[in-house]
Design a protein around this motif. Structure first.
Motif, short mmCIF file in Angstrom:
data_model
loop_
_atom_site.label_atom_id
_atom_site.label_comp_id
_atom_site.label_asym_id
_atom_site.label_seq_id
_atom_site.Cartn_x
_atom_site.Cartn_y
_atom_site.Cartn_z
N GLN A 11 -31.04 -29.26 10.86
CA GLN A 11 -31.73 -28.73 9.69
C GLN A 11 -32.62 -29.80 9.06
OE1 GLN A 11 -29.10 -27.37 6.56
NE2 GLN A 11 -30.54 -25.79 5.97
N SER A 12 -32.14 -31.03 9.02
CA SER A 12 -32.94 -32.12 8.45
C SER A 12 -34.18 -32.38 9.30
CB SER A 12 -32.11 -33.39 8.36
OG SER A 12 -31.04 -33.20 7.48
N PHE A 13 -34.03 -32.37 10.63
CA PHE A 13 -35.20 -32.55 11.49
C PHE A 13 -36.18 -31.39 11.35
CE2 PHE A 13 -32.65 -35.78 13.71
CZ PHE A 13 -33.59 -36.80 13.72
N SER A 14 -35.66 -30.20 11.11
CA SER A 14 -36.52 -29.05 10.85
C SER A 14 -37.33 -29.27 9.58
CB SER A 14 -35.67 -27.78 10.73
OG SER A 14 -36.48 -26.69 10.39
N ARG A 15 -36.71 -29.85 8.58
CA ARG A 15 -37.43 -30.17 7.33
C ARG A 15 -38.54 -31.19 7.60
NH1 ARG A 15 -34.19 -27.28 4.70
NH2 ARG A 15 -32.25 -27.56 3.66
N LEU A 16 -38.28 -32.15 8.48
CA LEU A 16 -39.32 -33.11 8.84
C LEU A 16 -40.50 -32.41 9.51
CD1 LEU A 16 -37.51 -36.26 10.29
CD2 LEU A 16 -38.64 -36.02 8.09
N ARG A 17 -40.20 -31.53 10.46
CA ARG A 17 -41.27 -30.79 11.15
C ARG A 17 -42.10 -29.97 10.17
NH1 ARG A 17 -37.21 -30.44 14.97
NH2 ARG A 17 -36.49 -28.42 14.21
N ASP A 18 -41.45 -29.50 9.10
CA ASP A 18 -42.14 -28.71 8.07
C ASP A 18 -42.76 -29.59 6.99
OD1 ASP A 18 -41.29 -26.43 9.40
OD2 ASP A 18 -39.59 -26.08 8.05
N GLU A 19 -42.73 -30.92 7.22
CA GLU A 19 -43.28 -31.90 6.28
C GLU A 19 -42.60 -31.85 4.91
OE1 GLU A 19 -47.56 -31.88 6.30
OE2 GLU A 19 -47.61 -32.04 8.49
N ARG A 20 -41.32 -31.54 4.93
CA ARG A 20 -40.50 -31.56 3.71
C ARG A 20 -39.71 -32.86 3.72
NH1 ARG A 20 -37.38 -26.14 3.73
NH2 ARG A 20 -36.53 -27.04 1.82
N TRP A 21 -40.47 -33.95 3.62
CA TRP A 21 -39.94 -35.30 3.77
C TRP A 21 -38.79 -35.60 2.80
CZ3 TRP A 21 -42.51 -35.91 7.97
CH2 TRP A 21 -43.86 -35.59 8.06
N PHE A 22 -38.99 -35.26 1.54
CA PHE A 22 -37.98 -35.61 0.54
C PHE A 22 -36.69 -34.82 0.76
CE2 PHE A 22 -36.02 -36.22 -3.58
CZ PHE A 22 -36.26 -37.57 -3.79
N ASP A 23 -36.82 -33.56 1.17
CA ASP A 23 -35.63 -32.75 1.43
C ASP A 23 -34.81 -33.32 2.60
OD1 ASP A 23 -36.31 -31.03 -0.61
OD2 ASP A 23 -37.22 -29.54 0.71
N ALA A 24 -35.51 -33.77 3.65
CA ALA A 24 -34.81 -34.37 4.79
C ALA A 24 -34.05 -35.61 4.34
CB ALA A 24 -35.79 -34.72 5.90
N HIS A 25 -34.70 -36.42 3.54
CA HIS A 25 -34.06 -37.64 3.03
C HIS A 25 -32.81 -37.30 2.21
CE1 HIS A 25 -34.25 -38.87 -1.26
NE2 HIS A 25 -33.76 -40.00 -0.82
N GLU A 26 -32.91 -36.29 1.37
CA GLU A 26 -31.76 -35.89 0.54
C GLU A 26 -30.58 -35.49 1.40
OE1 GLU A 26 -31.25 -35.39 -3.01
OE2 GLU A 26 -32.85 -36.88 -3.07
N GLU A 27 -30.85 -34.75 2.47
CA GLU A 27 -29.75 -34.30 3.35
C GLU A 27 -29.12 -35.46 4.09
OE1 GLU A 27 -29.43 -30.86 5.33
OE2 GLU A 27 -30.53 -29.67 3.88
N TRP A 28 -29.93 -36.39 4.55
CA TRP A 28 -29.40 -37.52 5.31
C TRP A 28 -28.61 -38.48 4.43
CZ3 TRP A 28 -34.59 -38.14 8.23
CH2 TRP A 28 -34.58 -37.31 9.36
#
Length: 87
Positions: A11-28
């Motif tokens: 899911q976090s990598f999916s956020r990266l692909r969608d350019e939702r950088w901050f959301d990916a960081h929050e999940e990690w």
């Protein structure tokens, strides 16, 4: 947001692909807080790269550059980790 193992990572990598950088960081950050050693260093680099991309997308070149330099140092730590020499 919640993080659950492989599905959370996907899911976090999916956020990266969608350019939702901050959301990916929050999940990690959720599992990163409990990690140790080279695994922690790797995920810290991923978090730094993600937040750096967020800064870049908002026009903050200095913030981006600083975080990407920190991430590069973390990646070198992972690369040079003696525990990984035989992995």
């Amino acid at each position: 947001m919640s993080y659950s193992g492989a599905s959370g990572c996907e899911q976090s990598f999916s956020r990266l692909r969608d350019e939702r950088w901050f959301d990916a960081h929050e999940e990690w950050e959720i599992p990163w807080k409990t990690m140790h050693g080279h695994v922690r260093w790797f995920w810290q680099a991923m978090i730094q790269l993600s937040v750096g991309a967020y800064h870049h997308s908002r026009g903050n070149r200095t913030g981006c550059r600083n975080l990407w330099h920190k991430a590069r140092r973390r990646c070198r730590q992972v690369r040079d980790c003696p525990d990984l020499a035989h992995a």
